[in-house]
Design a protein around this motif. Structure first.
Motif: not given
Length: 283
Positions: A103, A186, A190
């Motif tokens: 990430t 992502k 998140n």
């Protein structure tokens, strides 16, 4: 595909789970493990019963692999790996594909792709969604972006091996996709998870502080919202959020150091309500 040699770099909780599933179910002819701490790679290789070997250096791992997966904790770590690999001019990278499951910032993915492309290598940005138990079970959601030819080389290691679903950002477009889009999704995902887990943590603390107790709340969660958020509640209620090492989460780093992670938001909420960070001390 059976002749493809694979290297896995980075053995945190997600990396261990993904590499285990590749070792057990992947189509590769060989699997090479590398970790900054060689002893961790050696221990993991031993747990795989001969399905993997250990490289003692990054160049060694890359030299003997066709597809190289990376999964590390942050942008500086992936930059360091990339720089170390590119610094070795003896390695022919022209036939290699790098797949980064870390990430990181979208610009980091773009910078990494450009650096490898300059040496003739392909690159896929492929962050993953899922807790360590989902990685262990091969039930992650993977999000690849990049050149379609590069994604095609990585796909045999996704669904049925490390993942239950793939969000291929090139699907339906007929075109190569900016690698930064994977990291963007992502980050957005998140953000949603963080906000939801934050609400969950406050709710569990409210159940404790009002005298309702966590039992009825957990029963409701299992019925109304089964799945990952019920599992986060399990980790909070059981004390798992502080009792074992998990991926780092910055908001609880000061309290738990390298053992803090997203479920530790619950501990922070407990402290804000006048209780101890560790819920098992209540018993």
């Amino acid at each position: 595909m059976s002749g493809i040699r694979v290297a896995w770099i980075g053995l945190g909780n997600i990396g261990r789970g993904m590499s285990t599933n590749i070792a057990q179910k992947g189509p590769q002819s060989s699997l090479i493990l590398f970790n900054r701490t060689t002893a961790r790679a050696t221990a993991h290789a031993e747990s795989l019963n001969g399905r993997a070997i250990v490289a003692t250096s990054l160049p060694e791992a890359v030299q003997n692999a066709d597809v190289i997966f990376t999964c590390v904790g942050d942008d500086p770590a992936i930059d360091a790996i990339t720089n170390t690999i590119l610094a070795d001019q003896t390695i022919d990278l022209s036939s290699k594909t790098f797949v980064d499951c870390s990430t990181v910032h979208p610009d980091t993915s773009r910078r990494t792709e450009a650096a490898y492309a300059a040496r003739g290598a392909a690159f896929v940005a492929c962050p993953v969604f899922g807790a360590p138990n989902m990685a262990d079970a091969g039930q992650l959601i993977v999000v690849p972006a990049g050149k379609q030819s590069a994604i095609a080389k990585a796909k045999p290691f996704f669904e049925g091996v490390t993942a239950r679903s793939t969000i291929d950002l090139s699907d339906g477009t007929g075109a190569d996709i900016d690698v930064g889009k994977a990291s963007t999704l992502k980050v957005l995902g998140n953000t949603f998870i963080l906000n939801t887990v934050g609400v969950l943590a406050e709710t569990v603390v409210a159940a404790e502080s009002t005298g309702l107790g966590v039992g009825p709340l957990k029963q409701w969660l299992d019925l109304f919202a089964p799945g990952p958020f019920a599992k986060y509640a399990d980790r909070m209620i059981s004390g798992d959020y502080y009792q074992r090492e998990e991926p780092l989460f910055a908001d609880v780093k000061a309290e738990r150091g390298e053992k803090g992670d997203i479920a530790g938001v619950y501990g922070a909420a407990r402290k804000a309500a006048g209780m101890k960070f560790e819920n098992q001390d209540d018993k």
